[in-house]
Write an enzyme that holds these catalytic residues in place. Structure first.
Site, PDB file in Angstrom:
ATOM      1  N   ASP A  16       0.701  -1.194   0.005  1.00 22.13           N
ATOM      2  CA  ASP A  16      -0.160   0.006  -0.057  1.00 22.13           C
ATOM      3  C   ASP A  16       0.999   1.345  -0.022  1.00 22.13           C
ATOM      4  O   ASP A  16       0.694   2.167  -0.956  1.00 22.13           O
ATOM      5  CB  ASP A  16      -0.957   0.228   1.364  1.00 22.13           C
ATOM      6  N   ARG A  96      -1.315   5.698  17.264  1.00 25.39           N
ATOM      7  CA  ARG A  96      -1.663   6.486  16.270  1.00 25.39           C
ATOM      8  C   ARG A  96      -1.401   8.211  16.635  1.00 25.39           C
ATOM      9  O   ARG A  96      -0.606   8.775  15.853  1.00 25.39           O
ATOM     10  CB  ARG A  96      -3.107   6.929  15.780  1.00 25.39           C
ATOM     11  N   ASP A 125      -8.342   4.949  11.816  1.00 26.66           N
ATOM     12  CA  ASP A 125      -7.180   5.573  11.786  1.00 26.66           C
ATOM     13  C   ASP A 125      -6.985   6.971  11.010  1.00 26.66           C
ATOM     14  O   ASP A 125      -6.203   7.692  11.368  1.00 26.66           O
ATOM     15  CB  ASP A 125      -6.296   4.628  11.169  1.00 26.66           C
ATOM     16  N   SER A 179      -6.082  -8.471   7.686  1.00 27.14           N
ATOM     17  CA  SER A 179      -5.737  -7.047   7.866  1.00 27.14           C
ATOM     18  C   SER A 179      -5.093  -7.055   9.293  1.00 27.14           C
ATOM     19  O   SER A 179      -5.909  -7.040  10.238  1.00 27.14           O
ATOM     20  CB  SER A 179      -6.608  -5.905   7.469  1.00 27.14           C
TER      21      SER A 179
END
Length: 405
Positions: A16, A96, A125, A179
């Site tokens: 990605d 994060r 996110d 994932s």
């Protein structure tokens, strides 16, 4: 697009973000700075350097943030006994704000006018990264490719990579159907068979823990030393914050501790099923509540419990850098001054069992709590007036015919 000259990309080196790197170069005709964080995910981060260099990146940041992550984010969160929706220990959420902070720091250092991330438009996110970025640098531009491009499947990403000569293997070791996101606090799993809420998770999915039924038949005992609400030693051996968490992960995983299968409510509105492995965090939560049970005043402990769901929600939804979270943190940290001492735990087949707690700051008084003669430390006759006074409003209501019967 013309006003973007340089962008800092949160870059893992995977499919990605490698596609994003090239897409940013072509779409925005800008210079890209890559930032790769080692948060204890258990994978080598240095290969990202060679991949970025091969794509013409001149400014490459690869940072070991493990100690900062646990010291300044995980430990403060656990001082509040933080749990989202009764179960989730916020392993992804708490990473994060640190990534957002570092993205902004690098943008300031390199003179970049934008940052970019690989979060999709369906998840939490994107919110966490961007709320953090705007709180720390109000005028920064944020580029979220998943909200702009049409490369909305893995096959399209692979085709793009092949067309542009991006070094991604189409064949090789079998890709996980899930994932996954990992750091020192946890590893998460989403997608695959987990998208059917009735299907049991697969045993070979788990990476960090043995199944509880396969854990050792002998219990493991631990002693955790606390100072101001944080663990500073395991079995008397002083350790840094990151080392503490890594060691608890190892011991907890070996005893089948920390597996979780939940359906949570995402901030963007949908429900999502996820599985999480948080062996060290599961131990930390149980132990912290144990040491607080003897060192915190009753009303302080109860107030903390009332505030915790709000605090947890702020972290989950991306408001770590908000004034309300910072205010709550000051209150929580003030409560931890006397949270010192040792907790003894027994780990057995997925269970964390408290077997002892002691502290020089303990408020537990055996002379008062005893079932034996207390030498007059507590006058039991006083309880009669205490009960009658607390029942006064109910007695008055019942006398007016308002009895619940």
């Amino acid at each position: 697009m013309a006003d973007v000259k340089k962008v800092v990309l949160a870059y893992s080196g995977g499919l990605d973000t490698s596609v994003i790197l090239k897409w940013l170069q072509d779409t925005y005709n800008c210079e890209v700075v890559t930032f790769t964080a080692d948060l204890g995910q258990g994978e080598e981060v240095e290969p990202a350097r060679a991949k970025a260099q091969a794509m013409g990146v001149k400014e490459i940041y690869i940072d070991d943030l493990r100690e900062e992550f646990v010291r300044d984010f995980v430990f403060p969160m656990f001082r509040a006994n933080t749990v989202y929706e009764g179960e989730y220990l916020l392993g992804t959420s708490i990473a994060r704000p640190l990534i957002a902070k570092r993205l902004i720091e690098i943008a300031n250092e390199t003179g970049a006018d934008a940052i970019s991330h690989g979060a999709t438009g369906k998840g939490n996110d994107q919110v966490r990264f961007e709320l953090g970025a705007y709180a720390l640098k109000p005028g920064v531009k944020v580029i979220a490719p998943w909200r702009e491009w049409d490369l909305l499947s893995r096959e399209k990403l692979m085709d793009y990579a092949e067309k542009h000569g991006i070094p991604i293997e189409r064949h090789g070791k079998k890709k996980s159907p899930y994932s996954m996101d990992a750091n020192l606090l946890h590893i998460s799993y989403e997608g695959g068979v987990l998208e059917d809420t009735w299907t049991e998770h697969e045993e070979d999915m788990w990476r960090w823990s043995v199944a509880p039924e396969n854990a050792p038949d002998q219990a493991t005992y631990l002693e955790l030393t606390y100072r101001n609400g944080d663990i500073v030693a395991i079995d008397g051996v002083e350790m840094s914050p990151a080392t503490v968490l890594a060691e608890l992960n190892r011991i907890g995983g070996a005893n089948g501790i920390g597996r979780l299968d939940i359906v949570e409510n995402r901030y963007v509105g949908m429900k999502s099923r996820g599985c999480y492995e948080t062996p060290g965090g599961t131990i930390m939560l149980k132990a912290h509540r144990a040491i607080e049970s003897i060192t915190l005043d009753r009303e302080v402990a109860h107030l903390k419990d009332e505030l915790m769901p709000k605090y947890a929600s702020l972290i989950y939804t991306g408001y770590w850098w908000s004034p309300e979270r910072l205010m709550l943190q000051q209150m929580i940290d003030a409560s931890q001054v006397n949270v010192n001492g040792v907790v003894r735990l027994k780990l057995y087949k997925g269970n964390v069992i408290v077997t002892g707690r002691k502290s020089d700051d303990s408020l537990f008084d055996a002379n008062i709590a005893t079932f034996e003669e207390d030498g007059g430390a507590y006058n039991q006759a006083d309880a009669a007036g205490f009960i009658k006074l607390n029942a006064l409003r109910m007695r008055i209501a019942a006398g007016k015919g308002r009895s619940p019967l």
